[in-house]
Write a protein that holds these residues in place. Structure first.
Motif, PDB file in Angstrom:
ATOM      1  N   UNK A   1     -42.998 -24.519  93.175  1.00  7.59           N
ATOM      2  CA  UNK A   1     -42.330 -25.089  92.002  1.00  7.59           C
ATOM      3  C   UNK A   1     -41.291 -26.107  92.458  1.00  7.59           C
ATOM      4  N   UNK A   2     -41.396 -27.326  91.919  1.00  6.14           N
ATOM      5  CA  UNK A   2     -40.453 -28.399  92.237  1.00  6.14           C
ATOM      6  C   UNK A   2     -39.903 -28.992  90.934  1.00  6.14           C
ATOM      7  N   UNK A   3     -38.594 -29.267  90.936  1.00  4.80           N
ATOM      8  CA  UNK A   3     -37.996 -29.850  89.733  1.00  4.80           C
ATOM      9  C   UNK A   3     -37.029 -30.962  90.123  1.00  4.80           C
ATOM     10  N   UNK A   4     -36.967 -32.000  89.255  1.00  2.85           N
ATOM     11  CA  UNK A   4     -36.052 -33.107  89.479  1.00  2.85           C
ATOM     12  C   UNK A   4     -35.387 -33.461  88.150  1.00  2.85           C
ATOM     13  N   UNK A   5     -34.058 -33.612  88.178  1.00  2.40           N
ATOM     14  CA  UNK A   5     -33.331 -33.978  86.969  1.00  2.40           C
ATOM     15  C   UNK A   5     -32.583 -32.798  86.374  1.00  2.40           C
ATOM     16  N   UNK A   6     -32.032 -33.013  85.189  1.00  5.33           N
ATOM     17  CA  UNK A   6     -31.293 -31.975  84.469  1.00  5.33           C
ATOM     18  C   UNK A   6     -32.207 -30.778  84.224  1.00  5.33           C
ATOM     19  N   UNK A   7     -31.632 -29.592  84.095  1.00  2.00           N
ATOM     20  CA  UNK A   7     -32.439 -28.378  83.913  1.00  2.00           C
ATOM     21  C   UNK A   7     -32.506 -27.937  82.454  1.00  2.00           C
ATOM     22  N   UNK A   8     -31.568 -28.387  81.619  1.00  3.98           N
ATOM     23  CA  UNK A   8     -31.562 -27.985  80.213  1.00  3.98           C
ATOM     24  C   UNK A   8     -32.401 -28.970  79.385  1.00  3.98           C
ATOM     25  N   UNK A   9     -33.354 -28.409  78.635  1.00  6.20           N
ATOM     26  CA  UNK A   9     -34.235 -29.230  77.824  1.00  6.20           C
ATOM     27  C   UNK A   9     -34.528 -28.502  76.518  1.00  6.20           C
ATOM     28  N   UNK A  10     -34.635 -29.273  75.432  1.00 11.97           N
ATOM     29  CA  UNK A  10     -34.969 -28.715  74.124  1.00 11.97           C
ATOM     30  C   UNK A  10     -36.452 -28.934  73.872  1.00 11.97           C
ATOM     31  N   UNK A  11     -37.162 -27.826  73.675  1.00 12.39           N
ATOM     32  CA  UNK A  11     -38.614 -27.907  73.573  1.00 12.39           C
ATOM     33  C   UNK A  11     -39.137 -26.691  72.813  1.00 12.39           C
ATOM     34  N   UNK A  12     -40.363 -26.784  72.313  1.00 12.31           N
ATOM     35  CA  UNK A  12     -41.036 -25.630  71.708  1.00 12.31           C
ATOM     36  C   UNK A  12     -41.570 -24.787  72.856  1.00 12.31           C
ATOM     37  N   UNK A  13     -40.782 -23.756  73.235  1.00  8.46           N
ATOM     38  CA  UNK A  13     -41.131 -23.019  74.462  1.00  8.46           C
ATOM     39  C   UNK A  13     -42.399 -22.193  74.315  1.00  8.46           C
ATOM     40  N   UNK A  14     -42.735 -21.749  73.116  1.00 12.09           N
ATOM     41  CA  UNK A  14     -43.966 -20.962  72.944  1.00 12.09           C
ATOM     42  C   UNK A  14     -45.188 -21.818  73.268  1.00 12.09           C
ATOM     43  N   UNK A  15     -45.197 -23.020  72.748  1.00  9.34           N
ATOM     44  CA  UNK A  15     -46.346 -23.891  72.998  1.00  9.34           C
ATOM     45  C   UNK A  15     -46.347 -24.374  74.437  1.00  9.34           C
ATOM     46  N   UNK A  16     -45.157 -24.700  74.981  1.00 11.02           N
ATOM     47  CA  UNK A  16     -45.089 -25.132  76.372  1.00 11.02           C
ATOM     48  C   UNK A  16     -45.527 -24.003  77.307  1.00 11.02           C
ATOM     49  N   UNK A  17     -45.173 -22.753  76.963  1.00 13.28           N
ATOM     50  CA  UNK A  17     -45.584 -21.614  77.786  1.00 13.28           C
ATOM     51  C   UNK A  17     -47.105 -21.494  77.797  1.00 13.28           C
ATOM     52  N   UNK A  18     -47.723 -21.618  76.602  1.00 12.37           N
ATOM     53  CA  UNK A  18     -49.185 -21.550  76.543  1.00 12.37           C
ATOM     54  C   UNK A  18     -49.814 -22.646  77.401  1.00 12.37           C
ATOM     55  N   UNK A  19     -49.268 -23.870  77.296  1.00 12.97           N
ATOM     56  CA  UNK A  19     -49.814 -25.006  78.047  1.00 12.97           C
ATOM     57  C   UNK A  19     -49.764 -24.729  79.545  1.00 12.97           C
TER      58      UNK A  19
END
Length: 509
Positions: free
Chosen positions: A387-405
């Motif tokens: 797992x690699x991440x770049x940028x801010x960590x806080x994001x507003x998103x539909x987490x249920x759909x993002x989790x499924x994706x």
């Protein structure tokens, strides 16, 4: 004697002014044919110097071939003088001093002076009128030649709205004589139910000097009424309105084909609506069945799963690996079946447009770790998830759909990658969007099949016996689109696959 008369005439001041200033050529001739007076306009017209014409015979102003005959006509006039145009209906010509011949119009008058009859000739140069008349005649001849050989019907009307001309094509079409068609006679060939609208269109256009296009049924020579398209335009000569000209074409066959086509379209449209209604009914039945079946299956599956968990507890003390193996297989199968039912339910809601977004602010790093934990059961032997991440960590998103994706993309990467391989999940949060890429070194997707990637129930031919319904990526793409994003894929067979999801930040509330 003549000299005294000239002096006497010139002594009249009023006459002198009119004579000298007249813009028409004036010649005064005695019975012997000699010119007694010529005003400046006449001298200029015939190109003579002042007073040069005085005493000359009038025939010097005529072409050579007309001089002998003119003497006879002159004698006849003096025998019975009266005011009249000269040579009515004839072409008259004058001759200048240099021999140039030109067309003229002449009016004659007479008066008595000291007992002698004198003739007065008013001469006008009509060269321009003759040229114009000739040009008009040539154009008329050209028009009639064109019209008579035209494949379309042509008509002409005058200032009184009555038709003055029909070409041979019209007459051949109607089978009537020109005398029958002239004026308003042509209208008798129009189908009675079309006549009123036809005449109204023509009259309104005529009064407004506007072009028109109209269609009506005209009786052909065989008695059949056929659809005609009539195009009329106003005509002008030197910006003066002279009437209308029109052309007509038989459009009956095209009109019939158009009506048949429109009827066919109406029939096909009605059939399509009926088919759509049936499809809608079937879709509603399918949705109800999927919903009912999913709920009906969910209850016994829950019971099976619960019972399996209880059995695990009962046999835990026995340490029998065979029993544990079968229990694990039961739980895995129940989980797979539950996932399939969930996919059907999700897809049905998407098809019905019943899916809404629910936004939350999350820590994307923590969220990614949780997703990886969720797919542990899918992980093959010695597989690793980076797992690699770049940028801010806080994001507003539909987490249920993002989790499924992410669960779907990660599960696929693990299922279709070999043991001891590495799956990389890279997330980037920039000012414009959240971008997540899932890359593996698995079996890849054949290039010729990639166009079907997001189709329902699609499975690549190289997936073999690996389990799957072919619905996951369809739902993934639809969820991405619901969130206003886009998904792309780069894949090469036997080298691996990378899915990239981009969700624009602009849509976040």
């Amino acid at each position: 004697m003549v000299e005294q008369k000239v002096i006497s005439l010139e002594s009249e001041a009023g006459f002198r002014v009119l004579f000298e200033c007249a813009t028409v050529s004036i010649l005064v001739i005695n019975e012997q044919g000699s010119i007694g007076l010529a005003n400046p306009c006449a001298e200029g017209l015939f190109a003579y110097s002042p007073a040069e014409l005085i005493g000359q015979p009038i025939e010097v102003l005529l072409p050579d071939d007309l001089r002998a005959r003119h003497a006879h006509h002159r004698s006849g006039y003096f025998a019975k003088p009266k005011t009249r145009p000269m040579g009515l209906g004839m072409e008259l010509y004058g001759r200048k001093k240099n021999g140039e011949v030109f067309p003229v119009a002449i009016s004659l008058g007479h008066y008595e002076l000291d007992g002698e009859t004198l003739a007065v000739a008013f001469v006008t140069d009509i060269t321009d009128q003759v040229k114009t008349k000739k040009l008009v005649a040539e154009r008329e001849a050209w028009f009639r030649s064109m019209a008579e050989n035209s494949p379309v019907m042509i008509w002409v009307s005058g200032l009184d709205k009555n038709c003055t001309y029909f070409n041979n094509t019209w007459l051949g079409y109607t089978g009537r004589q020109i005398e029958e068609e002239l004026g308003s006679g042509w209208a008798t060939g129009i189908l009675p139910e079309d006549l009123e609208q036809c005449m109204l269109t023509y009259t309104n256009a005529f009064d407004r000097r506007q072009s028109f296009v109209m269609e009506y049924r005209l009786r052909r020579h065989d008695g059949q009424y056929r659809w005609i398209q009539d195009v009329g335009k106003p005509t002008y000569i030197d910006n003066i309105f002279t009437g209308f000209i029109g052309s007509c074409s038989d459009i009956h066959d095209q009109r019939m084909m158009q009506e048949e086509l429109e009827q066919l379209v109406q029939t096909r449209t009605a059939e399509l609506y009926r088919a759509l209604d049936r499809e809608k009914e079937m879709s509603e039945l399918k949705s109800r069945f999927v919903s009912m079946a999913s709920h009906e299956f969910r209850t016994p599956l829950s019971i099976v799963l619960s019972s399996t968990s209880l059995i695990e507890r009962y046999v835990a003390l026995q340490h029998d690996e065979r029993i544990q193996k079968h229990l694990t297989r039961i739980k895995s199968s129940v989980s797979n079946l539950t996932n399939i039912l969930n996919d059907f339910l999700s897809l049905d809601k998407l098809d019905q447009g019943k899916v809404e977004t629910e936004y939350d602010t999350i820590d994307i790093g923590q969220f990614m770790n949780e997703v990886v934990e969720d797919v542990q059961a899918t992980r093959r032997k010695d597989q690793q998830v980076l797992i690699l991440h770049e940028g801010d960590t806080n994001v507003t998103v539909d987490q249920k759909k993002l989790r499924y994706i992410l669960v779907n993309l990660l599960s696929n990467s693990m299922k279709y990658s070999p043991e001891a391989s590495v799956v990389t999940v890279t997330s980037t949060l920039n000012p414009d969007a959240l971008i997540i890429a899932v890359a593996d070194r698995g079996i890849g997707i054949p290039e010729e099949e990639q166009k079907y990637l997001y189709s329902k129930f699609f499975r690549a031919k190289n997936t073999g016996n690996i389990q799957g319904t072919g619905l996951g990526l369809t739902i993934v793409k639809r969820y991405v689109e619901v969130m206003g994003g886009e998904i792309s894929c780069i894949s090469k067979q036997e080298e691996g696959t990378t899915f990239t999801v981009k969700i624009p930040k602009a849509i976040y509330p």
